[in-house]
Design a protein around this motif. Sequence first.
Motif, PDB file in Angstrom:
ATOM      1  N   UNK A   1      17.105   5.484   8.148  1.00 45.10           N
ATOM      2  CA  UNK A   1      16.798   6.896   8.355  1.00 45.10           C
ATOM      3  C   UNK A   1      18.075   7.739   8.398  1.00 45.10           C
ATOM      4  N   UNK A   2      19.203   7.139   8.804  1.00 47.74           N
ATOM      5  CA  UNK A   2      20.483   7.850   8.700  1.00 47.74           C
ATOM      6  C   UNK A   2      20.783   8.173   7.243  1.00 47.74           C
TER       7      UNK A   2
ATOM      8  N   UNK B   1       7.679  -1.117   5.138  1.00 51.05           N
ATOM      9  CA  UNK B   1       7.140  -0.240   6.184  1.00 51.05           C
ATOM     10  C   UNK B   1       5.982  -0.884   6.940  1.00 51.05           C
ATOM     11  N   UNK B   2       5.130  -1.642   6.235  1.00 44.74           N
ATOM     12  CA  UNK B   2       3.916  -2.172   6.880  1.00 44.74           C
ATOM     13  C   UNK B   2       4.237  -3.084   8.066  1.00 44.74           C
TER      14      UNK B   2
ATOM     15  N   UNK C   1       9.509   9.350   6.035  1.00 46.17           N
ATOM     16  CA  UNK C   1       8.583   8.579   5.200  1.00 46.17           C
ATOM     17  C   UNK C   1       7.146   8.772   5.681  1.00 46.17           C
ATOM     18  N   UNK C   2       6.702  10.024   5.798  1.00 45.59           N
ATOM     19  CA  UNK C   2       5.334  10.244   6.289  1.00 45.59           C
ATOM     20  C   UNK C   2       4.277   9.665   5.361  1.00 45.59           C
TER      21      UNK C   2
ATOM     22  N   UNK D   1       3.130  13.618  -1.323  1.00 38.10           N
ATOM     23  CA  UNK D   1       3.485  12.317  -1.873  1.00 38.10           C
ATOM     24  C   UNK D   1       4.985  12.091  -1.946  1.00 38.10           C
ATOM     25  N   UNK D   2       5.762  13.115  -1.608  1.00 37.46           N
ATOM     26  CA  UNK D   2       7.207  12.945  -1.583  1.00 37.46           C
ATOM     27  C   UNK D   2       7.674  12.547  -0.196  1.00 37.46           C
ATOM     28  N   UNK D   3       8.742  13.192   0.250  1.00 39.77           N
ATOM     29  CA  UNK D   3       9.299  12.867   1.558  1.00 39.77           C
ATOM     30  C   UNK D   3       8.589  13.579   2.689  1.00 39.77           C
ATOM     31  N   UNK D   4       7.637  14.450   2.373  1.00 36.72           N
ATOM     32  CA  UNK D   4       6.944  15.197   3.408  1.00 36.72           C
ATOM     33  C   UNK D   4       7.648  16.474   3.806  1.00 36.72           C
ATOM     34  N   UNK D   5       8.782  16.782   3.155  1.00 31.63           N
ATOM     35  CA  UNK D   5       9.548  17.966   3.515  1.00 31.63           C
ATOM     36  C   UNK D   5       8.933  19.199   2.870  1.00 31.63           C
TER      37      UNK D   5
END
Length: 1617
Positions: A1318-1319, A1342-1343, A1405-1406, A1527-1531
């Motif tokens: 995440x950094x 992620x799972x 990563x939403x 569907x991207x980074x959620x930004x």
Amino acid sequence: MSWPTKPTPPAFGSKPGAAFGTSKGLGSFSRITLSYIAPPPDLSGIPQDIIVPFKNLLKKDSITKAKALEEIVAYVQNQKDDLAEPILEAWTQLYPRSSIDNSRRVRELSHTLLFELMRTTRKRMEKRIPTMVGPWLAGTFDKDRAVSRAAGDGISALLDTQEKKDKFWVRCHAQIMEYATEAVKETPDTLSDERINTKEDLMAKYYRVVAGSLSLVVKLATMADMSMLEEGLARFVGVEAVWSMATASETFVRKAFFQLVQIVLDKRPDLLRPRLPQVGKILVSDSLKTAQVGSATDLVKVLTLLTTTFPEVWGTKADPLQRLRPFVEKGSQGGSAEYWQHLDELLSALPKKETSAEVAKPFLKAMRNGITSRQEPRTHAQKAWGAYIHTVGRFLNSLPLGAGFVQENLYPLARQYLHPAPDQSDWSCPAFIALGPRMWAVAALHPDATVSQSVREEWQGLGDSFISRITNSLPEVSKDYQSSQQAVAAEGERWFTLVGSLLRECEAKQGTNEGISMLQDAMLSTSVQVLRAASGLLSRRNYKPFGAASVIQSAFKRCPSLCVTDDVLELVFPVADAEQLKLMVGSASLPLLILSLDALSGINAGRATSVWGALVDTALQVDATSSAPTVKLLISTSTFALSAQKHPRLQDFLVSRWLKCAAGEESSWDLCENTLVHRAMTDASMASVMAGIVQQINSCADPGPSLRALEFIEQHQPGMLSQGHDGHVELVTKLLALTEIKDNGISERATRLQGLLDDKSSGDRPLISIIRRNLEDAGSSTLSVDILLQRAVSTINSGAVSLEDVLPAPDVWWAELYPFLATVPSPALSLTSSLGGAYFLVKKGQDMSLSQSKRDAAGRSIPARMAVYTTKLLSSGVATASLAEDLHVELLFLLCLTAELAADQLTLPQENGLWEASSVRQGLADELEDLVTTSHQIINSVAGSATAWRHSDLSGTTMAERLTTLALKHSRDLTPSSLYSAKVLSGLLQALVETHGSPSQLEEWLRKQGFMKATPETLFAATACLVGLKEALNSSETVKTLSNRLASDLIGAFPSLEKTLHSVVLLNACFAIYEPGMAPVDNRKQTLALKQMTSWTDTPDEMSPGLAAETCTGILRILPSVKGIYGPYWSQTFDFCIHLWTERATQDAQNARLPYIHSSLKLISAFGQFKDGKGEPSEDLMEAFVERESGICEGLMALFKLPVEITQPSQIVTAYLCQLVDGMFPDQLGKLSDLFALVASDSRDIQTTAFGHLHRELPKLQEKLSVDMLLENPDATLPNELTSLLKNPPTLEQYPEEVLNQFPLRIRSYLLSWHLVFDAYSRASFKLRSNYSDTLKNQNCAEPFLTFMFDVLGHSAGNPLILEHDGFTEDSIRSYDIAAADGMDDERSMHWLLICLFLQTLKYIPGLFRTWYLDCRSKQTKNSIRPWLIKYFSPLVISDALSEVEEWARQQEQPVDDEKELVVKVSRAVREVSAGYEIDDEVASILIRIPAEFPLETVEVVGVKRVAVPERKWMSWIMSTQGVIKFGSGAITDGLASFRRNIVGSLKGQEECAICYSIVSSDKKLPDKECGTCHNSFHRICLFKWFQNSGRNSCPLCRNPIEYLGSDTKRRTDQRG
């Protein structure tokens, strides 16, 4: 109105004749007002130094007023009796309104200030009391405790007795009543300004004032004469607002009102008679319709008293029960159980009037609803149902209701108790047993024959239903057999518990009423039918339905008198039927039937014994193996012990079973144990058993079962082994023989039994041999240290033995300890020991195997047991004065030696230490620490008692001096034993110096002993004295001489010589006692010593690890004195350290390399002080340091890569290494790729350092990667070294809870790796983030991460972590501080990291989280996550997203050419972002709505205004914007950027329409019709208008023909035609 002037006792303890400052009275009472519109007081006369706070009191803000009051209180406290009169006058007018302020602090300070003024200016304030007494006393009833305490403390300080307080109340009654009456007339609008206060604040102040007024009147009415209050009380109750308080929304107001009404009704009811219609409407109607939470009990009390006094208040139109029904249906409404008792009293007091069943039944239904509602506490059940039963009884007695009414409204209580049904839960009564007699009496005693007869019918119905359930219980073959039988058993227990209770009540009232007799007959006849049904079922089903047997057992236990008749006993126990008995003894019902027999024995012992005997005879008829379990059950009660002893066949059977077990048969041990527990065997039978066991001990191949039988006997009947049976001598002989066999388990058990036999045969002295035997031997069966200690202390205290008798023998202790003292200690221990380098001097002694050392069950060796035992014994408070001094000194020395070994084992675990390594890991580490700590305490105690040590010659006969001499004696060589003796000596000397200071004859003692020299015989003793005496040797000439001699000896020394190491170690010990740079050795000698030591580094392979470590330490010691010299020494030193780290450390074992790594790191750290030229180092030193800085960093990196076995020394070195790197070389560790592997290190400190470096550098790297990605590397992604750390994720199943809570390093490494991921996201571009997410998705990272996260945080179990309870704030959720986390509890640190990672998951990563959430199969997990996320994380994610949008909007790139900025507006209150792009004075805008569940639910993008593009294209832009976010980074910023790119790209190259000179037409389209000749573009609508107006289809500019959509359509039409 004037104050009363009649003489009264003086108040506040004033002199007789004085009353509040005047001999005539209290002065006049000026009416006060609480209204906010009252004129302000005159502040003109207030001194200037306090005027500002007084003016601030007139402001609206509560904080301002509180600060002003604090200032005034401080001002008054600092004054004496010289306060200005205007201050008192102003406060007299300000106090009433301040005392009711909405701010708790303002009210509290108001009362505090009044008290301070009373205390400071007593005489002058007394005359103002009449004005302020009302609000002052009202403050004592404030709901806030701090405020009421402040008001009460002021009164208590001035009126110190309750009698004075009561007189004060009575004296001031007129003013109190006047204030209360005026205050209650106020309204919310007069008390507060509705323009600046909320409705809630308005009502809060209003209710506070009203409650104070009511409480004042209530208090006054309870203590004053009513004749005195009559006029004032009449005026008060005449105020309309008072009566509206019955329906107030505040509980405390309603309670105060009801208390007032109750007092008025009790003392002066005539005051209410004129207002009776109004009172009736309010209390009988309005209050019952209003929620009375917390005040229902008070209301019922008032209604009861009102009904008793004025029955007519209920009127005649509606039945009182109909009025009460809605109120009763709500239950006690938070009140106590007394509510139901008072309700019962109210119902009894209601006016007697004709009530129909149509009224009674709904009312009873309402009562049941109130009793069984969820809000009603179960503790109220007994009183509530009691009131209900009384109510039913009243209805029956006053109305002709008949049996049907009872069947419907009373009997269901019994039905639900006996057989609970879910659909009848409103009849559930937990306390039915206590209420049952009362319930049945209501019907049984009723004069109506149909009602009383219904009792018999009801019991018969209950019995028939129960019998049906018994008969229809499931058979053994059914899968629900167990639950079915258990249900029958439970119902039987309830049935006979109820019957037993009712029978006791009926017997107590026998003959008083026919109804009681009829009830008793009905119960008995029905219960006998139940018993017959149960017995019949058992007989028919071969005694398999144990539920029926449990019913019988409940009958015998609860109603024994019911079961003693012959017909019942014959039915239950068919003694004459042999076949039935055979079925019984082999069934599952036998245990319950035996319990029934046990109960029967208390009434008819003879019958019970005969039945029991028949069962035993039947059981013994089958084979022995099959009958053993049955016999075990038959003798499982002591009731039939005597019968068992008188049964010959049973005795023979039991003896045979004992002998079979002793021979190795395993099936009957439970039976044998039962015979001992319940005394089922005679002494003769036990003697036969003993004889048989003795015979079998040696005749059997395995004597273990025989020993087990003896242990059983000793455990349950310990006197049996000591009795003089014939085989006693033979038993002892055979046990002694068994102690010699090789089987350790058998020999140890035999030894223990043999020792017990010896103890039983003699007096008190055998205890000594037991203690010594268990101390001098160790095995799995030896007695524990605690048991030995307990026996020893109790015996010493009794005076039977002396302390010396129960202490370990020193010679045995020495012999057992010697093998451990002969083991060479690890050099790594030098890092934690005060003797330091002395560990390198130890010579290998005689090899002695420790693997065969005897150990007890806990893993302790014999010396360990002796040390623990001795420590606890000496610390238990036993007197040691009688102990011989030589023995005492020797034992203390042995104890200290053992403690030093234990301390080293704690530092560096070893397999064959005093304690087994596994036992230390499994919980005995605390025992080692206690031993070390206690031994130090004993040494300190010895040192403390040596009061004459400072002035002695150190060779006296005190305990401390004798112990010193003994330690010196054993420190005269280089063996491990001498090393530990030196450690004892060092600790003792240190304790003596710290307690008494330096001895006066120390120098003479050192010369006399002659050990201050570097010879093998004196090295350890000299080092111990240097370390122990330390500062006491600062001025010692002996040490000074030794230091200079050792420095001279180094000149010309070579690393291969043994004496070289001796000199360096002792020189370092000498230098350690001086401050840096203050050693009494000439600088020239120190320079020569530096030269010689650095010359050894030219041939580092010739240096032992110990010499390498001591050489670095030696250079460190002399560095402050020689830092300014020039020469190659510094470069040699740096090269040597680098060589140790990069080459030597990879060759040596860990424990060998740790000392020189540690000392070299400390040396480099010392050089680091000169890094910036501080300390005036030589230029050669600085040049060498700068030139080799990169080599030092490479060397430090090489140390990080060394394999690490976690021990205390390795942790010390690792921590120092990390500290050095973080302090001196934070950004010089080389490639980041090398650091990723260190995050997975087995060292917590290395993990922390590597993570800290990567945490700083990774975000910086992302900016470069984003640029490189655009130029040359479009496939940039997460480093493989980082993603490899995410493989093999941990799972909850791999770690037990106690291990997981310690935050294992593997889990820590895995979670820190995710933090680094995440950094990387935090500074990455949109494209780079997309690549990262694709990598995580493709590798399925992620799972397992999210699964593990929610397993640990408790969501999988439906018990998620409550963040506020664990102290996690918004700041801690947002960021993780690894340094702060390492100082926390391990479990909390792990939770903190997981919480922060979850927030970053939602931010970066939403999409992956949403996918995992949707795929999660556990409904419980999903239901736990959703509210948890919404409560704690969504607000933070939304806030960060909106902040990111605002920042992005501010930092938009400057538009180029004709482009424009995207206008972005953020509305945080409604979670919306609007974005618009200006085109021709119009704005194409969209709205992004963020849901409360974001990012679990994605944002919604809607179009606000479409400009310049067709609808279809506009909708595609909106969909693409939403898709980029979802569907991207959620930004959201990525979506805004996408929207802007679409608009700018669409308008790129667009020219204005040559007709309207605009880009966008009126139909929101771009110029899309081009002239084929001049290539100018036009709007279609503009071109159409041009054609219409000009009448020609030609270009407006070049006049050449131009085709238009209309002409095209016409041409196609012509062609079709």
